[in-house]
Design an enzyme around this catalytic site. Structure first.
Site, PDB file in Angstrom:
ATOM      1  N   GLU A  28     -14.437 -17.217 -10.963  1.00 23.96           N
ATOM      2  CA  GLU A  28     -13.968 -16.369 -12.256  1.00 23.96           C
ATOM      3  C   GLU A  28     -15.041 -16.657 -13.442  1.00 23.96           C
ATOM      4  O   GLU A  28     -15.495 -15.783 -14.258  1.00 23.96           O
ATOM      5  CB  GLU A  28     -12.580 -16.977 -12.640  1.00 23.96           C
ATOM      6  CG  GLU A  28     -12.047 -16.245 -13.734  1.00 23.96           C
ATOM      7  CD  GLU A  28     -10.749 -16.846 -14.523  1.00 23.96           C
ATOM      8  OE1 GLU A  28     -10.418 -17.049 -15.627  1.00 23.96           O
ATOM      9  OE2 GLU A  28      -9.962 -17.161 -13.561  1.00 23.96           O
ATOM     10  N   CYS A  40       0.330 -16.090  -7.042  1.00 24.74           N
ATOM     11  CA  CYS A  40       0.420 -15.353  -8.207  1.00 24.74           C
ATOM     12  C   CYS A  40       0.359 -14.214  -7.870  1.00 24.74           C
ATOM     13  O   CYS A  40      -0.170 -13.700  -7.031  1.00 24.74           O
ATOM     14  CB  CYS A  40      -0.479 -15.828  -9.274  1.00 24.74           C
ATOM     15  SG  CYS A  40      -2.159 -15.732  -8.876  1.00 24.74           S
ATOM     16  N   SER A  64      -8.872 -25.180  -8.367  1.00 21.26           N
ATOM     17  CA  SER A  64      -9.058 -25.463  -9.656  1.00 21.26           C
ATOM     18  C   SER A  64      -7.645 -25.579 -10.202  1.00 21.26           C
ATOM     19  O   SER A  64      -7.149 -26.586 -10.843  1.00 21.26           O
ATOM     20  CB  SER A  64      -9.672 -24.580 -10.623  1.00 21.26           C
ATOM     21  OG  SER A  64      -9.695 -25.047 -12.080  1.00 21.26           O
ATOM     22  N   HIS A  68     -17.215 -21.924 -10.703  1.00 18.40           N
ATOM     23  CA  HIS A  68     -16.185 -21.329 -10.453  1.00 18.40           C
ATOM     24  C   HIS A  68     -16.292 -19.721 -10.527  1.00 18.40           C
ATOM     25  O   HIS A  68     -17.041 -19.053 -11.517  1.00 18.40           O
ATOM     26  CB  HIS A  68     -14.982 -21.707 -11.253  1.00 18.40           C
ATOM     27  CG  HIS A  68     -13.317 -21.161 -10.869  1.00 18.40           C
ATOM     28  ND1 HIS A  68     -13.037 -19.782 -11.067  1.00 18.40           N
ATOM     29  CD2 HIS A  68     -12.610 -21.807  -9.941  1.00 18.40           C
ATOM     30  CE1 HIS A  68     -12.137 -20.033 -10.347  1.00 18.40           C
ATOM     31  NE2 HIS A  68     -11.628 -20.979  -9.741  1.00 18.40           N
TER      32      HIS A  68
END
Length: 296
Positions: free
Chosen positions: A130, A12, A232, A128
């Site tokens: 983030e 991305c 993830s 995680h």
């Protein structure tokens, strides 16, 4: 046997931006510290290690002084920036703009809801990177939910504001949203229902890949999904492939391929997560093509 790489797979823009920043910075220095794996793909982490990127954890960060540290696309909590100021650390901030915007939304929702005892709920993976950054915007008071059982952490008699980790499954988010709505009704049958505000904060570059992958999966006899096991996003997207093509296999690199998977295949599709480099998918495709040539 025809082997095709999904043109929509691969990095991305957030991950691509972070890796480019790291490579640009390393042109002028022998070593650059990075707080956590720059991407959840061990092959890419190893490639960048050869160029001088050194992965550190938060405990190691506390010991550093007078140096440069890269913040990866996942973003960081406020404490990281505070520590950097105290230790004279120059941060090369490659936080994804989508994540930064979400951090601001979470902080605003938290600050605005303090007077109403509102709860910030984040649909994401505990631990995680983030999610750590998002929870940090609430002084770590946010409630992290991953499964239905995690909903027991929520007080359904108080207001709830729901967000999602940007790389989670859209289907999973709306399922959690529906369950929260049901629990709020059940908990307030004899009283006024508290406010519930659900924010679909999943990155569209991620969510758009689900229908694209569903279509790609049905176009091939065998599907090989290439991703780091810690990703993830990789787990979420692979489940989409598996649901639409039972002959789907999850591999980290070409060494995990099994020749028998392709015994009767006429068409093989290669795809990957938002953290999977294109060079790795090409490497896997080349290996599969060599198996076909060897049989011939």
């Amino acid at each position: 046997m025809k082997v095709t790489i999904d043109k929509n797979s691969g990095y991305c823009f957030g991950v691509e931006f972070a890796i480019q920043m790291a490579e640009d910075e390393m042109e002028n220095c022998e070593e650059l510290y990075c707080l956590g794996d720059i991407v959840h793909n061990s092959m890419e982490v190893q490639r960048l290690y050869q160029k001088g990127l050194r992965i550190i954890d938060r405990e190691q960060l506390k010991e550093l002084r007078d140096c440069k540290v890269l913040i990866r696309a996942h973003g960081e909590p406020p404490e990281t920036y505070k520590l950097a100021l105290e230790n004279n650390i120059e941060l090369i901030d490659a936080s994804c703009p989508v994540v930064l915007k979400l951090q601001n939304r979470v902080k605003h929702a938290y600050d605005s809801g303090l007077s109403e005892a509102s709860q910030i709920v984040i649909y994401g993976q505990v631990g995680h990177a983030e999610v750590i950054g998002l929870a940090g915007q609430t002084g770590d008071e946010a409630i992290i939910v991953t499964t239905e059982e995690d909903l027991d952490k929520i007080d359904f008699t108080r207001p709830v504001t729901l967000f999602s980790q940007t790389t989670k499954s859209t289907k999973g988010f709306y399922h959690i949203k529906e369950l929260i709505e049901q629990r709020i009704k059940q908990a307030n049958e004899d009283s006024t229902q508290p406010a519930f505000n659900a924010n679909d904060s999943i990155c569209r570059q991620v969510s758009n890949r689900e229908p694209q992958l569903a279509k790609f999966s049905t176009e091939h006899d065998v599907l090989v999904f290439v991703s780091g096991k810690k990703s993830s996003n990789g787990k979420a997207l692979y489940s989409v492939c598996k649901n639409h093509n039972p002959n789907s296999y999850f591999v980290e690199n070409e060494q995990e391929l099994q020749p028998e998977w392709f015994a009767s295949a006429q068409s093989v599709g290669i795809c990957g997560a938002t953290s999977t480099p294109m060079w790795l998918m090409q490497q896997v495709a080349t290996y599969i093509e060599s198996l076909s040539l060897a049989e011939a």
